[in-house]
Design a protein around this motif. Sequence first.
Motif, short mmCIF file in Angstrom:
data_model
loop_
_atom_site.label_atom_id
_atom_site.label_comp_id
_atom_site.label_asym_id
_atom_site.label_seq_id
_atom_site.Cartn_x
_atom_site.Cartn_y
_atom_site.Cartn_z
N ARG A 1 12.02 5.88 -1.31
CA ARG A 1 10.72 6.02 -1.53
C ARG A 1 10.56 5.67 -2.96
NH1 ARG A 1 7.62 8.17 2.20
NH2 ARG A 1 8.50 9.32 3.93
N ASP A 2 11.49 5.90 -3.76
CA ASP A 2 11.23 5.68 -5.47
C ASP A 2 11.17 4.09 -5.76
OD1 ASP A 2 11.10 6.68 -8.13
OD2 ASP A 2 13.15 5.70 -8.37
N VAL A 3 12.04 3.38 -4.88
CA VAL A 3 12.06 1.80 -5.04
C VAL A 3 11.16 0.90 -4.27
CG1 VAL A 3 14.39 1.94 -5.83
CG2 VAL A 3 13.86 1.44 -3.51
N ALA A 4 10.46 1.69 -3.27
CA ALA A 4 9.69 1.20 -2.37
C ALA A 4 8.35 0.25 -2.82
CB ALA A 4 9.11 1.98 -1.24
N PRO A 5 7.98 -0.79 -2.70
CA PRO A 5 6.95 -1.37 -3.12
C PRO A 5 5.56 -0.73 -2.78
CG PRO A 5 8.28 -3.05 -2.05
CD PRO A 5 8.91 -1.67 -1.67
N ALA A 6 4.61 -0.85 -3.57
CA ALA A 6 3.48 0.10 -3.49
C ALA A 6 2.88 -0.27 -2.20
CB ALA A 6 2.49 -0.31 -4.73
N GLU A 7 2.73 -1.48 -1.56
CA GLU A 7 1.93 -1.93 -0.35
C GLU A 7 2.72 -1.52 0.86
OE1 GLU A 7 4.26 -5.92 -1.58
OE2 GLU A 7 3.68 -4.00 -2.35
N PHE A 8 3.84 -0.47 0.81
CA PHE A 8 4.43 -0.02 2.03
C PHE A 8 4.39 1.58 2.15
CE2 PHE A 8 7.73 -3.69 1.47
CZ PHE A 8 7.05 -4.61 2.05
N ASP A 9 3.92 1.83 3.26
CA ASP A 9 3.81 3.17 3.70
C ASP A 9 5.14 3.40 4.62
OD1 ASP A 9 3.13 5.68 4.55
OD2 ASP A 9 1.34 4.98 5.74
#
Length: 345
Positions: free
Chosen positions: A28-36
């Motif tokens: 979750r910390d490294v996930a791109p902002a456009e991903f849920d």
Amino acid sequence: MPSNGSSNKFKVACVGRAFGPEAEAIIRDVAPAEFDLTFSVETGEAAHPLVHESDFILVTMPVTEKLIQESPKLRLVHKWGIGVDKIDLEGAERQGVPVAITAGSNAGAVAEHTLLLILGALRRISLADRSMRAGEWIYTELRPLCRKLSGKKVGILGFGNIGKNVAQRLQGFEVEIIYHDPYRASEEVEKKLNARYVSFDDLMAESDILTLHCPGGEANHHIINARSLARMKRGSVLVNCARGDVVDEQAMVAALNSGQLLSAGLDAFEPEPLPASSKLLAMDNVVLTPHTAGSVLDNVAPVALHAFRNMQRVINGEPIPRSDLVVVPSKPRQFAGSDAGAQRA
């Protein structure tokens, strides 16, 4: 734009036993902002509703054609790691959905674990540990059972990213390295890794230690069997950090009992989890780990970032690297606002 319409983010289902709470926090910390992101450790029907609503899936669970067919928004099946033996690749092709892996992302971790199992099997580390915990001191008894690594000939079956990483990590152990793979490495790579190409039969016959890094599936099903084990030197060592189905367990157990194999270090089994009835669990000359060769916490972020970058490539119509692509559908699914460029890579 995202295919889910009601959201400005793309839905990613992260499904399988690889995603415990510590790993989830890192991902979750490294996930791109456009991903849920949505997570589930379920591997059966309970996990399917998450997949059905997702644009992307990042999985260690089995993926069937039916599951893909019932997930109309799905743009990409992405494996966490590299093994795709639990994914219906032909079904993905028929459904027009590409399948990708994180090629090379866990090679270093698996190679380290391979060395651990080689040394553990040679030095009977499990037996030594268990006996001490039981209040015993079997110093004299262990000596006849143990061997050193230096001076041995190590055979590597499968010379991809992991096999090469194993060879690189063996450089300081004063061993001779031989390997077999359908695709021979370049002369430059062989020289750099001090590795010599041999036939499969010669690999079996010459190896003091044989370590497996080939894909599972039909092509290599039980490639290590009674016949191939009989070709090995008496008192040799077998290590499997590949897939359980490449080894005929019954033949391996017989070889371990007869002394044809001195010992074994195993991280992959057929089936998994290893059933309580398995004879391997009662054997003192076997070191067992629960398919954790690539499971280290400090490798979670690189693997996740690798997969997320491929998902972004799909969104942007960019090609996924060929080393990561396993299935490139001839008739890819089409989505509004996307030219499916990544699927044509």
